[in-house]
Design a protein around this motif. Structure first.
Motif, PDB file in Angstrom:
ATOM      1  N   GLU A   1     -18.636 -34.574  35.109  1.00 34.75           N
ATOM      2  CA  GLU A   1     -18.916 -34.344  33.701  1.00 34.75           C
ATOM      3  C   GLU A   1     -17.753 -33.654  33.000  1.00 34.75           C
ATOM      4  O   GLU A   1     -17.505 -33.894  31.807  1.00 34.75           O
ATOM      5  N   GLU A   2     -17.039 -32.795  33.733  1.00 38.48           N
ATOM      6  CA  GLU A   2     -15.921 -32.081  33.114  1.00 38.48           C
ATOM      7  C   GLU A   2     -14.856 -33.050  32.616  1.00 38.48           C
ATOM      8  O   GLU A   2     -14.312 -32.905  31.522  1.00 38.48           O
ATOM      9  N   ARG A   3     -14.564 -34.081  33.434  1.00 34.28           N
ATOM     10  CA  ARG A   3     -13.544 -35.034  33.011  1.00 34.28           C
ATOM     11  C   ARG A   3     -14.050 -35.897  31.865  1.00 34.28           C
ATOM     12  O   ARG A   3     -13.305 -36.209  30.931  1.00 34.28           O
ATOM     13  N   LEU A   4     -15.307 -36.298  31.898  1.00 32.46           N
ATOM     14  CA  LEU A   4     -15.877 -37.057  30.786  1.00 32.46           C
ATOM     15  C   LEU A   4     -15.838 -36.242  29.498  1.00 32.46           C
ATOM     16  O   LEU A   4     -15.522 -36.765  28.418  1.00 32.46           O
ATOM     17  N   ASP A   5     -16.158 -34.943  29.607  1.00 32.43           N
ATOM     18  CA  ASP A   5     -16.109 -34.075  28.436  1.00 32.43           C
ATOM     19  C   ASP A   5     -14.698 -34.006  27.868  1.00 32.43           C
ATOM     20  O   ASP A   5     -14.497 -34.020  26.646  1.00 32.43           O
ATOM     21  N   LEU A   6     -13.719 -33.935  28.747  1.00 28.41           N
ATOM     22  CA  LEU A   6     -12.338 -33.837  28.298  1.00 28.41           C
ATOM     23  C   LEU A   6     -11.934 -35.119  27.562  1.00 28.41           C
ATOM     24  O   LEU A   6     -11.310 -35.077  26.498  1.00 28.41           O
ATOM     25  N   LEU A   7     -12.291 -36.286  28.114  1.00 25.76           N
ATOM     26  CA  LEU A   7     -11.947 -37.543  27.445  1.00 25.76           C
ATOM     27  C   LEU A   7     -12.667 -37.671  26.115  1.00 25.76           C
ATOM     28  O   LEU A   7     -12.115 -38.212  25.145  1.00 25.76           O
ATOM     29  N   HIS A   8     -13.893 -37.165  26.061  1.00 31.55           N
ATOM     30  CA  HIS A   8     -14.615 -37.171  24.787  1.00 31.55           C
ATOM     31  C   HIS A   8     -13.870 -36.319  23.766  1.00 31.55           C
ATOM     32  O   HIS A   8     -13.732 -36.690  22.596  1.00 31.55           O
ATOM     33  N   GLY A   9     -13.348 -35.164  24.216  1.00 30.67           N
ATOM     34  CA  GLY A   9     -12.559 -34.322  23.324  1.00 30.67           C
ATOM     35  C   GLY A   9     -11.297 -35.013  22.854  1.00 30.67           C
ATOM     36  O   GLY A   9     -10.891 -34.888  21.694  1.00 30.67           O
ATOM     37  N   VAL A  10     -10.660 -35.754  23.756  1.00 25.43           N
ATOM     38  CA  VAL A  10      -9.446 -36.483  23.387  1.00 25.43           C
ATOM     39  C   VAL A  10      -9.761 -37.513  22.301  1.00 25.43           C
ATOM     40  O   VAL A  10      -8.998 -37.674  21.343  1.00 25.43           O
ATOM     41  N   THR A  11     -10.880 -38.228  22.427  1.00 24.34           N
ATOM     42  CA  THR A  11     -11.215 -39.225  21.406  1.00 24.34           C
ATOM     43  C   THR A  11     -11.432 -38.569  20.050  1.00 24.34           C
ATOM     44  O   THR A  11     -11.049 -39.133  19.011  1.00 24.34           O
ATOM     45  N   GLN A  12     -12.015 -37.387  20.043  1.00 21.84           N
ATOM     46  CA  GLN A  12     -12.232 -36.715  18.768  1.00 21.84           C
ATOM     47  C   GLN A  12     -10.923 -36.271  18.134  1.00 21.84           C
ATOM     48  O   GLN A  12     -10.775 -36.285  16.905  1.00 21.84           O
ATOM     49  N   LEU A  13      -9.953 -35.890  18.982  1.00 18.14           N
ATOM     50  CA  LEU A  13      -8.663 -35.494  18.437  1.00 18.14           C
ATOM     51  C   LEU A  13      -7.878 -36.703  17.936  1.00 18.14           C
ATOM     52  O   LEU A  13      -7.200 -36.638  16.915  1.00 18.14           O
ATOM     53  N   ILE A  14      -7.964 -37.820  18.639  1.00 21.69           N
ATOM     54  CA  ILE A  14      -7.299 -39.022  18.161  1.00 21.69           C
ATOM     55  C   ILE A  14      -7.940 -39.495  16.857  1.00 21.69           C
ATOM     56  O   ILE A  14      -7.274 -40.075  15.990  1.00 21.69           O
ATOM     57  N   ALA A  15      -9.234 -39.220  16.707  1.00 19.16           N
ATOM     58  CA  ALA A  15      -9.913 -39.594  15.459  1.00 19.16           C
ATOM     59  C   ALA A  15      -9.286 -38.897  14.259  1.00 19.16           C
ATOM     60  O   ALA A  15      -9.375 -39.410  13.132  1.00 19.16           O
TER      61      ALA A  15
END
Length: 557
Positions: A256-270
């Motif tokens: 889950e930690e890695r999924l959370d990090l990728l989710h954060g990356v998508t929000q920053l790219i947004a």
């Protein structure tokens, strides 16, 4: 991070309305929604932000909260901008289900809360990996010199050993790692975009995993962080405009930690996508002003003056006035409950870019306005070359859709349709009115063809259509009187609304269902009116030629 930490941050402006005993719950992400059922986008542990646009009456609160609890949501934060105060029925429903509830003051943007939670979650859960996200955030928010989304993709590769790309919904490569291996082929980009749109339209929960050429890719949607409290309540409103993050890995067994990090990356790219959309505001306004002048029949000198203002914005450094083309697109959804204009606008801004060009910058030279379900693009051409056969080059209808047809068809699924028309190039303000009419007629030719995605160019139009704007007034009056006067006389005597019915029927491309829905009529009533129109005019509205004559008469009247 803990819920308790949110209350300790004054800048977030949160007020606790219930759930005092649950403040030690952990927040693993954040999601903004106004869907009545957002379950397909939830994975558990989120702080859900909502503007309450889903709530029509008090009975809606209980099922909404029940869905959040079933999906493992940590807490709910409701904005006060829509209703003024968070309604008591929502407070009561959250209390029954022991779901912590916060009120968000109308002065606080959801994007502010999102960015704060992403930073905190990344820092607490990912340790040093959060430095990747934070470093990228600083680079992107500092301006174009920071490198844009390419920077974070390079950092994902160096720090997490992940190859990743950012794709548009049509499969155009927006960003990719500059230091790792070969680029993702255009064919693979288009296929991945199509798989992503198919998964989104069928309600599959992200990340979507795709096996392509023996390699597994995981697809993460990149949704805007800056949507208003009245955010999209229907996936069709944004499915054809959202970017996606493609990672060369199988996320099915990730922690889950890695999924959370990728989710954060998508929000920053947004953030980059939001900045791109904000930059388009000026170009959209220019297009809207020019097209309003054209459609209002303004003097060519006034239109030319506005074009001189637009040219430096769209083509910096251009010495001479450019040639122009007009492209008209329309997106129709079954049922007519989703406005197609904004979707068509986003699509034109995307597909008018060379599909082989990377990055968001090429779209800075395209001005697109929309009204209703129609979008109109004003495309500047620095020069127009002539082919050996005498034809002019420029934007070509079929070429526009050749590389994006499959992804768009997947996004439109079985309930949407895109039709597109392209005008010839014109070199003066006097030609813009004719170019607009020409593009609209070409789009109607495309609408008569089968398929979810269709286009037609000016070459396919009859000569009398090309000359429509220049038909003498006495000819116009005679032509329109012969076709429309019997209907007008009948409407005056019987208040039958045959003229509005005819306009709607043609505007819906002869679709009985869509037209009846638009006019709030039973289909049988619509058929009676169309039959009366045919009887009074001795025409047959099932024939393309008669439809075209009626259309021209209405346009010239």
């Amino acid at each position: 991070m803990r819920l308790r930490a949110l209350l300790d941050t004054d800048a977030l402006g949160l007020k606790l309305l219930g759930g005092e005993d649950e403040l030690d719950r952990t927040v693993r992400g954040v999601m903004t929604t106004d869907l009545r059922d957002p379950s397909r986008y939830l994975s558990g542990g989120e702080l859900v932000l909502t503007g309450l646009a889903w709530r029509r009456d008090a009975a809606d609160s209980e099922p909404f909260v029940r869905i959040l609890v079933q999906e493992g949501v940590t807490a709910l934060a409701a904005g006060e901008a829509e209703l003024g105060d968070v309604p008591d029925d929502l407070v009561a429903a959250c209390a029954r289900h022991r779901l912590p509830l916060f009120a968000v003051h109308e002065s606080v943007a959801f994007a502010t809360i999102t960015e704060h939670v992403v930073r905190q979650v990344s820092g607490e859960r990912a340790g040093d990996l959060a430095a990747v996200v934070d470093r990228h955030r600083r680079m992107m928010t500092s301006g174009p010199a920071g490198g844009g989304p390419d920077v974070v993709l390079d950092l994902l590769g160096s720090d997490l050993d992940l190859r990743a790309w950012v794709l548009s919904p049509t499969g155009r490569l927006i960003a990719g790692p500059k230091t790792q291996g070969p680029a993702l082929p255009a064919e693979a980009c288009a296929r991945l975009a199509a798989e992503h749109l198919t998964a989104t339209r069928t309600g599959r929960r992200a990340p979507h995993r795709v096996l392509l050429g023996g390699t597994t890719y995981s697809l993460f949607p990149i949704r805007s962080t800056g949507r208003s409290p009245q955010a999209a309540r229907d996936a069709r409103e944004t499915v054809l405009s959202d970017w996606l993050l493609t990672v060369e890995a199988d996320a099915g067994d990730w922690a889950e930690e890695r999924l959370d990090l990728l989710h954060g990356v998508t929000q920053l790219i947004a953030v980059e996508r939001d900045r791109r959309d904000a930059a388009r505001t000026v170009r959209r306004r220019l297009a809207q002003e020019i097209l309003e002048l054209v459609q209002a029949g303004a003097a060519p000198a006034e239109i030319a003056a506005r074009l001189r203002v637009a040219a430096p914005v769209l083509l910096p450094g251009l010495g001479a006035a450019p040639h122009w083309q007009v492209v008209v697109a329309r997106v129709d959804w079954d049922g007519g409950d989703v406005e197609g204009g904004p979707v068509a606008q986003a699509l034109l801004e995307e597909i008018l870019v060379d599909p082989l060009s990377a990055g968001p910058e090429p779209s800075d030279r395209i001005a697109v306005a929309h009204t209703g379900d129609e979008a109109i693009a004003l495309v500047p051409l620095p020069a127009v070359a002539t082919e050996p056969d005498g034809s002019e080059t420029g934007v070509l209808a079929d070429a526009l859709l050749e590389s994006v047809r499959d992804p768009l068809t997947a996004g439109l699924n079985d309930d949407g349709r895109l039709t597109l028309g392209v005008s010839a190039a014109v070199h003066s303000a006097e030609g813009l009115r004719g170019a607009l009419e020409e593009a609209r007629h070409a789009r109607r030719v495309a609408a008569a063809r089968p398929g979810r995605v269709c286009a037609a160019g000016h070459q396919e139009l009859a000569s009398h259509v090309l000359l429509l704007p220049f038909v003498p007034d006495d000819v116009r009056r005679a032509f329109t009187a012969r076709l429309l006067d019997p209907l007008r006389d009948y409407d005056r005597r019987h208040r039958a609304e045959l003229i509005p019915t005819l306009e709607a029927f043609l505007d819906c491309d002869g679709s009985w269902t869509r037209c009846a829905t638009r006019l709030h009529l039973h289909v049988n009533t619509l058929r009676y009116r169309v039959g009366r129109i045919e009887q009074l005019t001795s025409r047959d509205l099932s024939r393309l030629e008669d439809k075209l004559d009626f259309f021209l008469a209405l346009r010239m009247s």
